[in-house]
Design an enzyme around this catalytic site. Structure first.
Site, PDB file in Angstrom:
ATOM      1  N   ASP A   1      21.928   8.713   2.325  1.00 45.18           N
ATOM      2  CA  ASP A   1      21.677   8.710   3.761  1.00 45.18           C
ATOM      3  C   ASP A   1      21.951   7.313   4.304  1.00 45.18           C
ATOM      4  O   ASP A   1      21.894   6.321   3.565  1.00 45.18           O
ATOM      5  CB  ASP A   1      20.235   9.113   4.076  1.00 45.18           C
ATOM      6  CG  ASP A   1      20.062   9.573   5.529  1.00 45.18           C
ATOM      7  OD1 ASP A   1      21.083   9.845   6.204  1.00 45.18           O
ATOM      8  OD2 ASP A   1      18.918   9.657   5.988  1.00 45.18           O
ATOM      9  N   GLY A   2      22.272   7.257   5.571  1.00 46.36           N
ATOM     10  CA  GLY A   2      22.483   6.003   6.273  1.00 46.36           C
ATOM     11  C   GLY A   2      21.636   5.979   7.528  1.00 46.36           C
ATOM     12  O   GLY A   2      21.251   7.018   8.049  1.00 46.36           O
TER      13      GLY A   2
ATOM     14  N   GLU B   1      26.529   5.729   6.207  1.00 42.28           N
ATOM     15  CA  GLU B   1      26.621   6.999   5.484  1.00 42.28           C
ATOM     16  C   GLU B   1      27.711   6.921   4.424  1.00 42.28           C
ATOM     17  O   GLU B   1      27.505   7.303   3.269  1.00 42.28           O
ATOM     18  CB  GLU B   1      26.916   8.153   6.457  1.00 42.28           C
ATOM     19  CG  GLU B   1      25.821   8.447   7.451  1.00 42.28           C
ATOM     20  CD  GLU B   1      24.670   9.284   6.919  1.00 42.28           C
ATOM     21  OE1 GLU B   1      24.648   9.634   5.709  1.00 42.28           O
ATOM     22  OE2 GLU B   1      23.767   9.606   7.712  1.00 42.28           O
TER      23      GLU B   1
ATOM     24  N   ASP C   1      23.335  14.526   4.655  1.00 46.64           N
ATOM     25  CA  ASP C   1      23.141  15.153   5.965  1.00 46.64           C
ATOM     26  C   ASP C   1      24.249  14.742   6.938  1.00 46.64           C
ATOM     27  O   ASP C   1      24.175  15.025   8.123  1.00 46.64           O
ATOM     28  CB  ASP C   1      21.754  14.848   6.538  1.00 46.64           C
ATOM     29  CG  ASP C   1      21.508  13.366   6.763  1.00 46.64           C
ATOM     30  OD1 ASP C   1      22.456  12.558   6.694  1.00 46.64           O
ATOM     31  OD2 ASP C   1      20.341  13.005   7.024  1.00 46.64           O
TER      32      ASP C   1
ATOM     33  N   HIS D   1      15.980  15.217   8.064  1.00 53.49           N
ATOM     34  CA  HIS D   1      14.628  15.216   8.627  1.00 53.49           C
ATOM     35  C   HIS D   1      14.022  16.618   8.630  1.00 53.49           C
ATOM     36  O   HIS D   1      13.365  17.020   9.574  1.00 53.49           O
ATOM     37  CB  HIS D   1      14.632  14.618  10.044  1.00 53.49           C
ATOM     38  CG  HIS D   1      15.324  13.299  10.107  1.00 53.49           C
ATOM     39  ND1 HIS D   1      14.791  12.141   9.582  1.00 53.49           N
ATOM     40  CD2 HIS D   1      16.542  12.952  10.594  1.00 53.49           C
ATOM     41  CE1 HIS D   1      15.635  11.148   9.760  1.00 53.49           C
ATOM     42  NE2 HIS D   1      16.706  11.607  10.360  1.00 53.49           N
TER      43      HIS D   1
ATOM     44  N   ASP E   1      16.444   8.434   3.431  1.00 55.50           N
ATOM     45  CA  ASP E   1      16.247   7.980   4.806  1.00 55.50           C
ATOM     46  C   ASP E   1      15.253   6.827   4.844  1.00 55.50           C
ATOM     47  O   ASP E   1      15.473   5.837   5.546  1.00 55.50           O
ATOM     48  CB  ASP E   1      15.770   9.135   5.687  1.00 55.50           C
ATOM     49  CG  ASP E   1      15.570   8.704   7.131  1.00 55.50           C
ATOM     50  OD1 ASP E   1      16.563   8.311   7.785  1.00 55.50           O
ATOM     51  OD2 ASP E   1      14.412   8.729   7.600  1.00 55.50           O
TER      52      ASP E   1
END
Length: 149
Positions: free
Chosen positions: A9-10, A47, A69, A124, A134
């Site tokens: 994740d970024g 990302e 994501d 999320h 995250d």
């Protein structure tokens, strides 16, 4: 080939702004977390950097399931857009310059080494590893934000 799970994740505070990334690598019962960031970046760059960092950490060719994501990454790879951009000297079908070509070059090269499958996960939404990535990414973006003060 070893079978690896890579979660990534970024995050970015502002876009552009200070950003971070988080990666979790899982092999059998071993879990490794990686993270980092940049003082002035974008969410898409973070990302991409997360996936690249995870793949670069592998010491040999592996079968890798990547969970992200980021529709930006997953669609660009699985729909062949990134390969097409590269073949067209980083010009997209709309004749605009493809962003982040430096990172795409790295990722496309790594995809030639490993047998990779991409999986989209909703961000999320309670996915344990995605949530942890995250957290790592946000922590790093805050560290870089504080360095700017």
């Amino acid at each position: 080939m070893k079978k690896i799970e890579l979660y990534s994740d970024g995050a970015c505070s502002g876009n552009p702004g200070p950003g971070g990334y988080g990666v979790i690598l899982k092999y059998k019962d071993i879990t490794k977390e990686l993270s980092g960031g940049a003082p002035e970046t974008t969410n898409n760059r973070m990302e991409l950097t997360a996936v690249i960092t995870g793949l670069k950490a592998l010491k040999e060719p592996c079968e890798v399931d990547i969970y992200s994501d980021s529709k930006y990454i997953i669609d660009a790879v699985t729909k062949g857009w990134a390969v097409s951009w590269q073949a067209n000297n980083w010009i997209k079908s709309d004749k605009k310059k493809a962003l982040n070509s430096d990172l795409w070059e790295q990722l496309l090269a790594l995809l030639q080494i490993h047998n990779v499958r991409f999986h989209w996960v909703k961000g999320h939404a309670g996915h344990v590893e995605n949530e942890r990535c995250d957290e790592l990414a946000v922590e790093q973006s805050k560290l870089f934000a504080n360095k700017l003060l």
